[in-house]
Motif scaffolding. Structure first.
Motif, mmCIF file in Angstrom:
data_model
loop_
_atom_site.group_PDB
_atom_site.id
_atom_site.type_symbol
_atom_site.label_atom_id
_atom_site.label_comp_id
_atom_site.label_asym_id
_atom_site.label_seq_id
_atom_site.Cartn_x
_atom_site.Cartn_y
_atom_site.Cartn_z
ATOM 1 N N THR A 156 -10.809 -20.735 6.234
ATOM 2 C CA THR A 156 -10.614 -20.924 7.715
ATOM 3 C C THR A 156 -11.745 -21.071 8.476
ATOM 4 N N SER A 157 -11.620 -21.356 9.683
ATOM 5 C CA SER A 157 -12.764 -21.477 10.639
ATOM 6 C C SER A 157 -12.902 -20.327 11.557
ATOM 7 N N CYS A 158 -12.145 -19.366 11.283
ATOM 8 C CA CYS A 158 -11.923 -18.056 11.937
ATOM 9 C C CYS A 158 -13.384 -17.394 11.989
ATOM 10 N N GLY A 159 -13.627 -16.885 13.227
ATOM 11 C CA GLY A 159 -14.821 -15.948 13.222
ATOM 12 C C GLY A 159 -14.247 -14.376 12.887
ATOM 13 N N HIS A 160 -15.264 -13.658 12.622
ATOM 14 C CA HIS A 160 -14.758 -12.097 12.343
ATOM 15 C C HIS A 160 -14.505 -11.311 13.673
ATOM 16 N N ASN A 161 -14.624 -12.101 14.940
ATOM 17 C CA ASN A 161 -14.107 -11.710 15.930
ATOM 18 C C ASN A 161 -12.759 -11.750 16.155
ATOM 19 N N GLN A 162 -11.826 -12.400 14.924
ATOM 20 C CA GLN A 162 -10.452 -12.501 15.134
ATOM 21 C C GLN A 162 -9.907 -11.857 13.906
ATOM 22 N N ASP A 163 -10.413 -10.824 13.236
ATOM 23 C CA ASP A 163 -10.023 -10.176 11.977
ATOM 24 C C ASP A 163 -8.683 -9.655 12.350
ATOM 25 N N ALA A 164 -7.841 -9.884 11.206
ATOM 26 C CA ALA A 164 -6.516 -9.290 11.542
ATOM 27 C C ALA A 164 -6.409 -7.656 11.063
ATOM 28 N N ALA A 165 -5.455 -6.969 11.628
ATOM 29 C CA ALA A 165 -5.457 -5.338 11.403
ATOM 30 C C ALA A 165 -4.059 -5.116 11.346
ATOM 31 N N VAL A 166 -3.815 -3.931 10.765
ATOM 32 C CA VAL A 166 -2.493 -3.504 10.709
ATOM 33 C C VAL A 166 -2.175 -1.749 10.869
ATOM 34 N N ILE A 167 -1.329 -1.270 11.490
ATOM 35 C CA ILE A 167 -0.842 -0.130 11.442
ATOM 36 C C ILE A 167 0.639 0.292 11.059
ATOM 37 N N CYS A 168 0.522 0.956 9.843
ATOM 38 C CA CYS A 168 1.725 1.216 9.207
ATOM 39 C C CYS A 168 2.353 2.505 9.642
ATOM 40 N N SER A 169 3.589 2.776 9.204
ATOM 41 C CA SER A 169 4.228 3.740 9.751
ATOM 42 C C SER A 169 4.044 5.392 8.877
ATOM 43 N N VAL A 170 3.405 5.086 7.585
ATOM 44 C CA VAL A 170 3.398 6.474 6.974
ATOM 45 C C VAL A 170 2.127 6.631 7.066
ATOM 46 N N SER A 171 1.835 7.936 7.453
ATOM 47 C CA SER A 171 0.378 8.448 7.507
ATOM 48 C C SER A 171 0.104 9.414 6.167
ATOM 49 N N ASP A 172 -0.946 9.824 5.945
ATOM 50 C CA ASP A 172 -1.406 10.610 4.815
ATOM 51 C C ASP A 172 -0.659 11.894 4.430
ATOM 52 N N GLY A 173 -0.118 12.572 5.554
ATOM 53 C CA GLY A 173 0.311 13.875 5.461
ATOM 54 C C GLY A 173 0.779 14.566 6.902
ATOM 55 N N LEU A 174 1.857 15.155 6.757
ATOM 56 C CA LEU A 174 2.462 15.979 7.868
ATOM 57 C C LEU A 174 2.804 17.233 7.495
ATOM 58 N N LEU A 234 0.851 -1.258 0.084
ATOM 59 C CA LEU A 234 0.031 -0.175 -0.024
ATOM 60 C C LEU A 234 0.756 1.478 -0.025
ATOM 61 N N GLY A 235 2.182 1.075 -0.229
ATOM 62 C CA GLY A 235 3.148 2.300 -0.052
ATOM 63 C C GLY A 235 3.119 2.932 1.415
ATOM 64 N N CYS A 236 2.757 2.182 2.463
ATOM 65 C CA CYS A 236 2.487 2.948 3.857
ATOM 66 C C CYS A 236 3.737 2.565 4.699
ATOM 67 N N GLY A 237 4.884 2.645 4.090
ATOM 68 C CA GLY A 237 6.172 2.432 5.019
ATOM 69 C C GLY A 237 6.280 0.938 5.756
ATOM 70 N N GLN A 238 6.640 0.862 6.722
ATOM 71 C CA GLN A 238 6.881 -0.023 7.526
ATOM 72 C C GLN A 238 5.769 -0.255 8.509
ATOM 73 N N ALA A 239 5.648 -1.780 9.005
ATOM 74 C CA ALA A 239 4.409 -2.160 9.898
ATOM 75 C C ALA A 239 5.090 -1.748 11.290
ATOM 76 N N ARG A 240 4.174 -1.143 11.914
ATOM 77 C CA ARG A 240 4.370 -0.780 13.386
ATOM 78 C C ARG A 240 3.637 -1.618 14.531
ATOM 79 N N ALA A 241 2.448 -2.136 13.791
ATOM 80 C CA ALA A 241 1.717 -2.980 14.773
ATOM 81 C C ALA A 241 0.958 -3.805 13.984
ATOM 82 N N ALA A 242 0.708 -5.287 14.422
ATOM 83 C CA ALA A 242 -0.196 -6.041 13.703
ATOM 84 C C ALA A 242 -1.284 -6.778 14.679
ATOM 85 N N PRO A 243 -2.091 -5.932 15.112
ATOM 86 C CA PRO A 243 -3.188 -6.219 16.184
ATOM 87 C C PRO A 243 -3.936 -7.413 15.507
#
Length: 762
Positions: free
Chosen positions: A533-551, A487-496
């Motif tokens: 997979t048998s996962c439920g949506h209560n286990q959906d993966a997420a990402v927080i990347c390093s690059v925000s849209d603007g500074l 996504l062009g968002c730099g490095q991964a900072r968290a993978a909750p």
């Protein structure tokens, strides 16, 4: 041929149905078929047996140029201007006393220009310099020639008005449903407008048509209903036969449709004329190098001074919307031109054009991609990937690729940029498959949903025509890194996991390592399928990347000091100052190219901000190169801390460095094995003379560094290969008091390496 044989110039018009009255005696010739090259009418093939079936009511007539007694001069086209009469071996004007529409009707009919639209008094072309022959002209309106109208005699009078008679006629040709030089072809003949059937329409006809419009030559034909169906159903001109050398459509053979074969309004033809400007070498007629017709020849426009205002006028002139991207090419012509437009012009002819005699090769020649395209991508996700289709002759047809050579990559990249999809990311030729061949930079198989900005959120992946979430059971930071990079968002900072950004819906895909090893593996799984997979949506993966849209910094004395704001979820947010200090301020100054951080004020030092507030704690250390790379404590709720606009964080930086310039020599296209020079230069404040330049590819590991004492360096690549194909940028660095100051990145410039079939992903 007949006019030439009689010494009467060229044929201007063919008259049928006894236009000049019936003849007498025998009918000597019938079904005459001249090629135009014969020395005499008697040498043309004919059918003598047909003469017995041909009566004097079918006698033909001819109007040659030397028999014309009236002409229009100094107008905007051949059907407007000052009226002049040929008498006693000399052309002379007509007095404007009493000049009216009846007089104008006779003149328009005589010069074969349709109906009179207006009479002109006081226009620039009305004033003549020579002889004035006629005064007091009074026509009834049905005369065949102006000389048959009542007047006071040739040259024996005094004219009351200073202005001469002039007229504007309706012309014989026009274009509908297009622009000035492209559209559906319509012709005025026998007192009526009609369209042209596509049965015999060819480039000879189109060239004469375009020339009469003042649009130079024809670029290409348009058949069927490219420019819509005509409402002129009462007249369809079936047969238009021009040799290509005529100066007017009236000199061509023109016949009305007789119903002998199908020719409906949907079969009307159109044309794209070259006008005085065209685009060449692009993916279609709305992209490419700017080519301008000047002083009888085509010239290329120098890249120096080429701007969006000029590009917008060119695109509008060609019916291609507005310019959306400017670039430079190595295209060359025999002459070089400078073009300057304000952007407000209604026609390119109103822009300033001048020939230059300096070398334009330094910055290349001007090119543009306009907003309207004749190309599209079909079968992808969002219109930025798929198989290329080209619009021609009223329909879309597929164009597939068999190789990944330079010409193919150049074409595919121009399609991507023309569609507003960024550059070319992947080119996967496979004419036997229906999978996407072209994948642009703006296309992605993954998205982040419900986050705080475009670089954070619930992970969703596209497959089988629908978006699905990813199971968070085995979701890791290494998987998240692939998503951030895609996504062009730099490095991964968290993978909750645990549906941190809310539960999704639809299918749930397994986070298999073979699908998240790199961007290509993610693309292949999107095309070929994920494991369920048998996962439920209560286990959906997420990402927080390093690059925000603007500074940015706002409300300060200059752009390098002020309140810190980050663009999030479509709006700018301030930053809470509870964990704000010099570490964060130093990164902000560096990221903005603003030199050294002098202070990190708290408590809304530059005034209260507006809008939302970023309340995640920024846990910056000493290793980050951007404040957006600082880890977030995503579970820190700032208990006991008040975060409102009385607590906005601020920064005061020392100075800013300008953006460097980047130039390529000998040009942006270089053959494999040849040398390439890339020059980076900058004009910083005087106290920062000297420093280091870095040259990098936008994607890939290529990187060179050189020190400079005069703020300019040239990087020499002695022998280029496929790995050098791609985009390049420069950056300037200067150390002051132990702190490195960085300039912004230069604009990226594209380098094409010819003679290689390898693929590089920009």
């Amino acid at each position: 041929m007949v006019c030439r044989e009689l010494g009467c110039g060229r044929a201007l018009d063919v008259k049928q149905q006894t236009f000049f009255g019936e003849g007498r005696g025998e009918v000597l010739m019938a079904n005459v078929r001249c090629s135009g090259s014969e020395r005499s009418l008697l040498l043309c093939p004919q059918d003598q047996s047909e003469t017995r079936n041909c009566g004097h009511h079918e006698d033909v007539g001819l109007v040659c140029t030397e028999s014309v007694k009236v002409r229009l001069v100094n107008g905007t086209d051949r059907c407007s201007g000052r009226v002049e009469v040929y008498y006693n071996g000399q052309w002379g004007a007509v007095c404007g006393d009493g000049w009216d529409m009846k007089d104008a009707e006779v003149v328009c009919r005589e010069v074969v220009c349709g109906r009179a639209e207006s009479v002109e008094h006081g226009a620039d072309y009305v004033q003549g310099n020579g002889q004035r022959w006629m005064t007091g002209v009074q026509c009834l309106g049905n005369e065949r020639s102006l000389t048959q109208c009542s007047h006071e005699g040739f040259g024996r009078h005094e004219c009351q008005q200073t202005a001469n008679a002039a007229v504007r006629c309706s012309a014989m040709v026009r274009l509908a449903n297009g622009g000035r030089c492209h559209g559906r072809v319509e012709i005025y003949h026998d007192d009526a407008w009609g369209t042209v059937c596509n049965r015999t329409w060819d480039m000879n006809d189109a060239n004469v048509f375009c020339q009469e419009l003042g649009c130079k030559t024809a670029l290409r034909l348009a058949h069927h209903d490219t420019f819509g169906r005509s409402r002129l159903s009462n007249r369809i001109w079936t047969q238009l036969q021009c040799s290509g050398h005529e100066s007017s459509i009236s000199q061509c053979n023109l016949r009305e449709h007789d119903g002998g074969y199908s020719c409906t309004a949907s079969a009307n033809v159109g044309v794209y004329c070259s006008d005085v400007v065209k685009l060449v070498g692009g993916s279609d007629r709305c992209s490419g190098t700017v080519d301008v017709y000047h002083d009888g020849q085509w010239g290329a426009v120098c890249g120096d001074g080429w701007d969006r205002q000029s590009a917008a006028v060119v695109c509008r002139q060609l019916g291609c919307g507005d310019g959306v991207r400017l670039y430079h090419t190595d295209f060359s012509r025999s002459i070089d031109l400078n073009v300057s437009c304000s952007g407000e012009e209604t026609s390119f002819q109103q822009c300033a054009v001048e020939q230059v005699h300096t070398d334009c090769n330094l910055n290349g020649h001007a090119a543009v991609i306009c907003s309207v395209s004749d190309s599209r991508l079909q079968g992808g996700i969002h219109g930025c990937s798929g198989r290329v289709e080209v619009y021609s002759a009223g329909q879309w047809t597929e164009r597939c690729f068999h190789d990944v050579g330079l010409e193919t990559k150049t074409y595919a990249e121009s399609v991507c940029r023309h569609l507003g999809c960024g550059g070319l990311r992947y080119l996967l030729p496979n004419c036997d498959s229906k999978t996407p061949e072209v994948i642009c930079a703006a296309e992605s198989w993954v998205r982040l949903v419900n986050g705080t900005d475009r670089c954070s959120g619930r992970v969703e992946v596209y497959h089988g025509g629908q978006w699905g979430t990813v199971c968070g059971d085995s979701w890791s930071l290494s998987d998240a890194k692939v998503v951030c990079k895609e996504l062009g968002c730099g490095q991964a900072r968290a993978a909750p996991g645990g549906a941190y950004f809310g539960q999704g819906n639809g299918p749930i895909w397994q986070a298999d390592h073979h699908c998240f090893a790199d961007e290509m593996s993610l693309m292949r799984c999107s095309l070929n399928g994920f494991n369920t997979t048998s996962c439920g949506h209560n286990q959906d993966a997420a990402v927080i990347c390093s690059v925000s849209d603007g500074l940015r910094l706002v409300d300060g004395p200059h752009w390098c000091s002020g309140t810190v704001e980050i663009f999030r979820v479509g709006q700018w947010s301030t930053v809470c100052d509870s964990n704000w200090g010099m570490k964060q301020a130093k990164l902000v100054c560096r990221e903005l190219g603003c030199g050294i951080a002098l202070a990190a004020p708290r408590g809304s030092h530059f005034g209260r901000g507006r809008g939302p507030i970023l309340k995640h704690s920024l846990q910056c250390n000493d290793g980050e190169t951007s404040v957006t790379m600082c880890p977030l404590d995503i579970y820190d709720d700032f208990e006991g801390v008040t975060c409102d606009h009385n607590s906005d964080a601020s920064v005061i930086c020392s100075v800013s460095l300008p953006k460097p310039d980047i130039l390529v020599s000998p040009g942006t296209e270089v053959s494999r094995g040849h040398s390439l020079d890339i020059t980076c230069s900058i004009t910083p404040p005087e106290i920062f003379q000297g420093g280091w330049f870095t040259l990098e590819q936008d994607a890939g590991s290529f990187r060179l560094e050189r020190q400079s004492n005069n703020n300019s360096v040239t990087f020499v690549i002695p022998s280029v290969d496929s790995g050098h194909d791609g985009f390049y940028h420069c950056r300037f660095q200067k150390q002051v008091e132990g702190t490195d100051l960085f300039s912004p990145y230069s604009d990226s410039i594209r380098v094409y390496v010819a003679g290689t079939g390898t693929q590089s992903a920009p």
